[in-house]
Design a protein around this motif. Sequence first.
Motif, PDB file in Angstrom:
ATOM      1  N   ASN A  73      59.223 101.146   5.079  1.00 42.01           N
ATOM      2  CA  ASN A  73      60.373 101.217   4.173  1.00 42.01           C
ATOM      3  C   ASN A  73      61.694 101.404   4.909  1.00 42.01           C
ATOM      4  OD1 ASN A  73      58.784 101.065   1.742  1.00 42.01           O
ATOM      5  ND2 ASN A  73      58.179 103.197   2.085  1.00 42.01           N
ATOM      6  N   THR A  74      61.628 101.869   6.143  1.00 45.28           N
ATOM      7  CA  THR A  74      62.857 102.098   6.924  1.00 45.28           C
ATOM      8  C   THR A  74      62.895 101.293   8.214  1.00 45.28           C
ATOM      9  OG1 THR A  74      61.849 103.998   8.062  1.00 45.28           O
ATOM     10  CG2 THR A  74      63.078 104.442   6.027  1.00 45.28           C
ATOM     11  N   MET A  75      61.839 100.525   8.481  1.00 47.52           N
ATOM     12  CA  MET A  75      61.739  99.809   9.753  1.00 47.52           C
ATOM     13  C   MET A  75      62.922  98.874   9.984  1.00 47.52           C
ATOM     14  SD  MET A  75      58.597  97.475  11.222  1.00 47.52           S
ATOM     15  CE  MET A  75      57.433  98.842  11.166  1.00 47.52           C
ATOM     16  N   THR A  76      63.288  98.104   8.975  1.00 45.15           N
ATOM     17  CA  THR A  76      64.392  97.160   9.126  1.00 45.15           C
ATOM     18  C   THR A  76      65.710  97.882   9.364  1.00 45.15           C
ATOM     19  OG1 THR A  76      63.267  95.590   7.671  1.00 45.15           O
ATOM     20  CG2 THR A  76      65.602  95.228   8.062  1.00 45.15           C
ATOM     21  N   ALA A  77      65.937  98.972   8.652  1.00 47.07           N
ATOM     22  CA  ALA A  77      67.186  99.720   8.807  1.00 47.07           C
ATOM     23  C   ALA A  77      67.300 100.365  10.177  1.00 47.07           C
ATOM     24  CB  ALA A  77      67.284 100.790   7.720  1.00 47.07           C
TER      25      ALA A  77
ATOM     26  N   VAL B  84      65.038  85.617  16.040  1.00 47.36           N
ATOM     27  CA  VAL B  84      65.330  85.375  14.628  1.00 47.36           C
ATOM     28  C   VAL B  84      64.056  85.475  13.797  1.00 47.36           C
ATOM     29  CG1 VAL B  84      66.093  83.642  12.956  1.00 47.36           C
ATOM     30  CG2 VAL B  84      67.392  83.989  15.057  1.00 47.36           C
ATOM     31  N   SER B  85      62.976  84.873  14.307  1.00 51.41           N
ATOM     32  CA  SER B  85      61.695  84.947  13.595  1.00 51.41           C
ATOM     33  C   SER B  85      61.227  86.390  13.463  1.00 51.41           C
ATOM     34  CB  SER B  85      60.631  84.126  14.339  1.00 51.41           C
ATOM     35  OG  SER B  85      60.950  82.745  14.330  1.00 51.41           O
ATOM     36  N   ALA B  86      61.415  87.168  14.533  1.00 50.89           N
ATOM     37  CA  ALA B  86      60.983  88.567  14.514  1.00 50.89           C
ATOM     38  C   ALA B  86      61.761  89.372  13.488  1.00 50.89           C
ATOM     39  CB  ALA B  86      61.158  89.175  15.905  1.00 50.89           C
ATOM     40  N   VAL B  87      63.075  89.171  13.439  1.00 49.61           N
ATOM     41  CA  VAL B  87      63.920  89.924  12.509  1.00 49.61           C
ATOM     42  C   VAL B  87      63.629  89.528  11.065  1.00 49.61           C
ATOM     43  CG1 VAL B  87      66.298  90.320  11.752  1.00 49.61           C
ATOM     44  CG2 VAL B  87      65.751  90.307  14.192  1.00 49.61           C
ATOM     45  N   LEU B  88      63.485  88.234  10.830  1.00 55.27           N
ATOM     46  CA  LEU B  88      63.285  87.766   9.461  1.00 55.27           C
ATOM     47  C   LEU B  88      61.871  88.009   8.942  1.00 55.27           C
ATOM     48  CD1 LEU B  88      65.307  84.408   9.429  1.00 55.27           C
ATOM     49  CD2 LEU B  88      65.994  86.671   8.613  1.00 55.27           C
TER      50      LEU B  88
ATOM     51  N   LEU C 167      60.427  91.141   9.571  1.00 52.88           N
ATOM     52  CA  LEU C 167      60.281  92.582   9.443  1.00 52.88           C
ATOM     53  C   LEU C 167      59.971  92.923   7.982  1.00 52.88           C
ATOM     54  CD1 LEU C 167      63.304  93.816  11.607  1.00 52.88           C
ATOM     55  CD2 LEU C 167      60.881  94.182  12.131  1.00 52.88           C
ATOM     56  N   PRO C 168      59.164  93.939   7.738  1.00 52.28           N
ATOM     57  CA  PRO C 168      58.828  94.273   6.348  1.00 52.28           C
ATOM     58  C   PRO C 168      60.029  94.777   5.557  1.00 52.28           C
ATOM     59  CG  PRO C 168      58.030  95.963   7.858  1.00 52.28           C
ATOM     60  CD  PRO C 168      58.513  94.822   8.709  1.00 52.28           C
ATOM     61  N   ALA C 169      60.048  94.409   4.266  1.00 49.03           N
ATOM     62  CA  ALA C 169      61.114  94.833   3.334  1.00 49.03           C
ATOM     63  C   ALA C 169      62.448  94.197   3.680  1.00 49.03           C
ATOM     64  CB  ALA C 169      61.227  96.361   3.304  1.00 49.03           C
ATOM     65  N   ARG C 170      63.487  94.684   3.035  1.00 50.66           N
ATOM     66  CA  ARG C 170      64.866  94.209   3.209  1.00 50.66           C
ATOM     67  C   ARG C 170      64.950  92.688   3.111  1.00 50.66           C
ATOM     68  NH1 ARG C 170      69.233  97.363   5.632  1.00 50.66           N
ATOM     69  NH2 ARG C 170      69.058  99.374   4.612  1.00 50.66           N
ATOM     70  N   PHE C 171      65.446  92.029   4.202  1.00 55.70           N
ATOM     71  CA  PHE C 171      65.704  90.593   4.120  1.00 55.70           C
ATOM     72  C   PHE C 171      64.567  89.761   4.704  1.00 55.70           C
ATOM     73  CE2 PHE C 171      66.802  91.155   8.520  1.00 55.70           C
ATOM     74  CZ  PHE C 171      67.608  92.278   8.580  1.00 55.70           C
ATOM     75  N   GLN C 172      63.341  90.185   4.469  1.00 56.22           N
ATOM     76  CA  GLN C 172      62.193  89.436   4.951  1.00 56.22           C
ATOM     77  C   GLN C 172      62.149  88.058   4.296  1.00 56.22           C
ATOM     78  OE1 GLN C 172      58.447  91.345   4.233  1.00 56.22           O
ATOM     79  NE2 GLN C 172      57.271  89.881   5.455  1.00 56.22           N
ATOM     80  N   ASN C 173      62.097  87.009   5.133  1.00 54.28           N
ATOM     81  CA  ASN C 173      62.101  85.638   4.637  1.00 54.28           C
ATOM     82  C   ASN C 173      60.742  84.965   4.724  1.00 54.28           C
ATOM     83  OD1 ASN C 173      64.765  85.939   4.110  1.00 54.28           O
ATOM     84  ND2 ASN C 173      65.491  84.273   5.399  1.00 54.28           N
ATOM     85  N   PHE C 174      59.887  85.448   5.623  1.00 54.41           N
ATOM     86  CA  PHE C 174      58.549  84.876   5.730  1.00 54.41           C
ATOM     87  C   PHE C 174      57.621  85.920   6.358  1.00 54.41           C
ATOM     88  CE2 PHE C 174      60.872  83.685   9.540  1.00 54.41           C
ATOM     89  CZ  PHE C 174      59.998  84.022  10.561  1.00 54.41           C
ATOM     90  N   GLY C 175      56.361  85.551   6.535  1.00 53.41           N
ATOM     91  CA  GLY C 175      55.390  86.494   7.056  1.00 53.41           C
ATOM     92  C   GLY C 175      55.025  87.565   6.047  1.00 53.41           C
TER      93      GLY C 175
ATOM     94  N   GLU D 243      52.489  87.740   4.118  1.00 54.49           N
ATOM     95  CA  GLU D 243      51.079  88.095   4.185  1.00 54.49           C
ATOM     96  C   GLU D 243      50.759  88.847   5.470  1.00 54.49           C
ATOM     97  OE1 GLU D 243      51.700  84.764   6.764  1.00 54.49           O
ATOM     98  OE2 GLU D 243      52.395  85.210   4.733  1.00 54.49           O
ATOM     99  N   GLN D 244      51.632  88.746   6.462  1.00 52.36           N
ATOM    100  CA  GLN D 244      51.399  89.387   7.758  1.00 52.36           C
ATOM    101  C   GLN D 244      52.750  89.667   8.414  1.00 52.36           C
ATOM    102  OE1 GLN D 244      48.028  87.763   9.916  1.00 52.36           O
ATOM    103  NE2 GLN D 244      49.083  88.112  11.840  1.00 52.36           N
ATOM    104  N   PRO D 245      53.468  90.680   7.959  1.00 57.63           N
ATOM    105  CA  PRO D 245      54.814  90.960   8.479  1.00 57.63           C
ATOM    106  C   PRO D 245      54.797  91.453   9.927  1.00 57.63           C
ATOM    107  CG  PRO D 245      54.101  92.720   7.031  1.00 57.63           C
ATOM    108  CD  PRO D 245      53.069  91.633   6.914  1.00 57.63           C
ATOM    109  N   ASN D 246      55.969  91.487  10.503  1.00 63.04           N
ATOM    110  CA  ASN D 246      56.139  91.937  11.878  1.00 63.04           C
ATOM    111  C   ASN D 246      56.223  93.468  11.900  1.00 63.04           C
ATOM    112  OD1 ASN D 246      56.881  92.406  14.532  1.00 63.04           O
ATOM    113  ND2 ASN D 246      58.991  91.711  14.247  1.00 63.04           N
TER     114      ASN D 246
END
Length: 232
Positions: free
Chosen positions: A57-61, A171-175, A177-185, A187-190
């Motif tokens: 819940n805070t990983m992206t921040a 870019v792939s790694a950032v996008l 990341l779980p929650a926030r602005f996750q664009n893909f992954g 089913e299996q987030p970073n």
Amino acid sequence: MENLPLYIAATFGITVLLTIWLFSSATHFAKPMLVFLIVLTLAQSALGLSGFYNNVNTMTARFPMLVIPLTVFCTALFLTAKGRTFIDSLNIKTLTILHIIRIPVEIILLWLFVHQAIPQAMTFEGENFDILSGLTAPVIYYLGFIKKQLNKTVLIIWNVTCILLLLNVVVSAVLSLPARFQNFGFEQPNIAVGYFPFLLLPAILVPLVLFANAASIRQLIYNKSINLKNSK
């Protein structure tokens, strides 16, 4: 992440140590830089072991806290006279061969994907072609600095390409990341970058590799003493 085989973390740990050693070698083992890297590595590792980065819940921040310290430091070197003098004193041959560490990093990313810790897009089975930088580094080193069959333009193009390949996976790694602005992954987030020791990838390895490319480009443009084919 606790179910990951030990060899994955061990291989990554060895890669981190190799990267710091190679970079320190390029600095002629300048003590201030080596101490700074060791302290930063230990500090980020301690935060990671405390669980500071692995809450989904805070990983992206909190992710910028991994990337910013070393990235800002490396950027500042290009913006100050003393920093540029330091950059121009680096051993460009070692900065070039340093990129071989991108090979084990890519293998580790594949292992992490297999164990459901990152999305496939971050591996060379997906959209990450950064392994090419590692595979070509020994060739560039040999042909450019040993045989002197490459000119500065070729080496600049190679370094720029390496930067672009790395930015692509960043870019792939950032996008992913779980929650926030996750664009893909989805089913299996970073999630791997939130755990020790893999958090040292964005905290230490990525900034150092990018800096090595950028510092090499600066030297190739401004350092007239670099002896290459048809260099002027």
